[in-house]
Design a protein around this motif. Structure first.
Motif, short mmCIF file in Angstrom:
data_model
loop_
_atom_site.label_atom_id
_atom_site.label_comp_id
_atom_site.label_asym_id
_atom_site.label_seq_id
_atom_site.Cartn_x
_atom_site.Cartn_y
_atom_site.Cartn_z
N VAL A 1 32.62 25.53 47.52
CA VAL A 1 33.66 24.87 46.73
C VAL A 1 34.95 25.69 46.73
CG1 VAL A 1 34.24 23.94 44.44
CG2 VAL A 1 31.89 23.84 45.27
N LEU A 2 34.80 27.00 46.96
CA LEU A 2 35.93 27.92 46.83
C LEU A 2 36.64 28.24 48.14
CD1 LEU A 2 34.19 30.48 44.44
CD2 LEU A 2 35.66 28.59 43.78
N ASP B 1 40.42 31.24 38.29
CA ASP B 1 40.73 30.20 37.31
C ASP B 1 39.65 29.13 37.27
OD1 ASP B 1 43.05 31.49 36.63
OD2 ASP B 1 44.36 30.22 37.86
N LEU B 2 39.16 28.74 38.44
CA LEU B 2 38.16 27.68 38.50
C LEU B 2 36.83 28.14 37.90
CD1 LEU B 2 37.35 24.86 39.30
CD2 LEU B 2 36.80 25.71 41.60
N ILE B 3 36.42 29.37 38.22
CA ILE B 3 35.18 29.91 37.66
C ILE B 3 35.27 29.97 36.14
CG2 ILE B 3 33.72 31.97 37.47
CD1 ILE B 3 33.30 30.52 40.05
N CYS C 1 35.06 26.46 34.70
CA CYS C 1 33.68 25.94 34.76
C CYS C 1 32.83 26.54 33.65
CB CYS C 1 33.07 26.22 36.13
SG CYS C 1 33.76 25.24 37.47
N ASN C 2 32.95 27.85 33.45
CA ASN C 2 32.19 28.51 32.38
C ASN C 2 32.58 27.97 31.02
OD1 ASN C 2 30.32 30.44 33.49
ND2 ASN C 2 32.08 31.58 34.26
N GLU C 3 33.88 27.79 30.80
CA GLU C 3 34.34 27.26 29.52
C GLU C 3 33.86 25.83 29.30
OE1 GLU C 3 38.54 27.76 29.64
OE2 GLU C 3 38.47 29.92 29.16
N GLU D 1 33.75 19.69 39.41
CA GLU D 1 33.65 21.12 39.76
C GLU D 1 32.66 21.84 38.84
OE1 GLU D 1 36.46 19.48 39.38
OE2 GLU D 1 37.31 19.50 41.42
N THR D 2 32.67 21.48 37.55
CA THR D 2 31.75 22.11 36.60
C THR D 2 30.31 21.77 36.94
OG1 THR D 2 33.43 22.01 34.85
CG2 THR D 2 31.16 22.35 34.16
N LEU D 3 30.08 20.52 37.31
CA LEU D 3 28.72 20.11 37.68
C LEU D 3 28.27 20.80 38.97
CD1 LEU D 3 28.83 16.31 36.78
CD2 LEU D 3 27.33 18.05 35.76
N LEU D 4 29.17 20.94 39.94
CA LEU D 4 28.82 21.66 41.16
C LEU D 4 28.49 23.12 40.86
CD1 LEU D 4 31.52 20.18 43.58
CD2 LEU D 4 29.04 19.89 43.79
#
Length: 340
Positions: free
Chosen positions: A250-251, A261-263, A266-268, A323-326
């Protein structure tokens, strides 16, 4: 002012029964969603509380092999003490094994009020409870005695250890997780509960229920939920060190800052979905389906799993973005791989 009495000092072995009563509060009542934490051996064996301590659920658990009326009466004494104390409790619960069915007016139910107990058994219960409260055999009726008895809720334990864990996890498919996993989680919670009793609080005083927090004898629902998801998935979803390998796909087209930022996002999002009262059921539903999909096809890449997930489930919470689900799929995939 409330004084803690009859606390179990340095009791290193918490019984299965007390842990069942704790889990009953957190996952098996119609009002379980209101309970945010449970205190252990403070007000009683376990006592549930909402977030601001304005509502308390008091539980005395008694795992006697035999529960004649005299034992029932004796077991009710700490609940009575709390009933007449300076602190108001929302519910007074006696958590017990199944009583003899001829004690009960309606023997087909396992949660009932004092009115469901036959007159003959009531005599023995009340006689012993009066003795316990009065400290003698005078038979004198204590203050608010009958009013107290009308407020008692009797809850019989008639379920397996694993059932209590399943109710909290909200997993619908009981076959998706091996029974032994649930049993191990139960033991882990029981040991954590037992460890809380190693401090000494006898005769300590508080003026408001919230002050109990200073004794560190409580377990938060959020902590148990985090434990559950980390054990069921096989990884600590909320503090994974690094980036799960399969998520690198994905990255690939992002620079370093975009990846960070994406990681973080997703964690948040995972935390929001998990700890949001209105969305946590959605989180559990998605997690259960992910586990099932990955067990059926462990070699599928995360995009195939995502596609299969979307075709079989309607994700309603806004926090679980694509993205969070992936990212979540990658974590679950890593956890299940490492667990084997």
């Amino acid at each position: 002012m409330y004084t803690f009495k009859n606390t179990e000092i340095n009791n290193k072995k918490s019984s299965d029964f007390e842990t069942k009563s704790l889990l009953y509060l957190l996952g098996m009542r119609s009002d379980s969603e209101e309970i945010e934490l449970v205190t252990v051996d403070c007000f009683n064996d376990v006592t549930g509380s909402n977030a601001d301590f304005s509502k308390l659920w008091d539980v005395q658990s008694k795992n006697h092999r035999s529960l004649p009326p005299s034992k029932i009466g004796e077991s009710l004494s700490t609940l009575y003490d709390n009933y007449i104390s300076t602190i108001s409790f929302h519910d007074y619960i006696l958590f017990i094994p199944r009583l003899k069915r001829d004690y009960l007016i309606n023997p087909s139910i396992n949660i009932y009020s004092y009115e469901n107990i036959n007159k003959e058994q009531k005599k023995g219960i009340e006689k012993k409870l009066k003795e316990k409260i009065n400290g003698d055999k005078s038979g004198k009726v204590p203050p608010l005695f009958l009013d107290f008895l009308s407020k008692i809720c009797f809850v019989e334990d008639n379920k397996r250890v694993s059932t209590y864990i399943k109710k909290i996890s909200k997993f619908k498919n009981k076959r998706s997780i091996p029974e032994e996993i649930y049993n191990r989680i139960f033991l882990e919670i029981r040991n954590a509960q037992s460890a809380l009793k190693n401090s000494y609080i006898e005769n300590e005083k508080i003026s408001h229920p919230s002050e109990v927090l200073k004794f560190n004898r409580h377990i938060r629902k959020a902590d148990i939920n985090t434990l559950l998801i980390s054990r069921l998935v096989g990884i600590d979803v909320f503090s994974f060190p690094g980036i799960p390998l399969s998520f690198f796909d994905v990255l690939l087209d992002k620079d370093e800052e975009e990846r960070k930022d994406l990681i973080q996002e997703c964690n948040e999002n995972l935390s929001r979905a998990f700890f949001d009262k209105n969305g946590c059921r959605e989180f559990w539903k998605v997690t259960e389906r992910l586990i099932s999909l990955l067990k059926e096809n462990p070699d599928d890449n995360i995009f195939d799993v995502y596609s299969n997930l979307m075709s079989t489930i309607n994700v309603k919470t806004e926090h679980l973005t694509k993205e969070t689900l992936l990212y979540m799929i990658s974590l679950v995939k890593t956890g299940l791989t490492d667990a084997h």
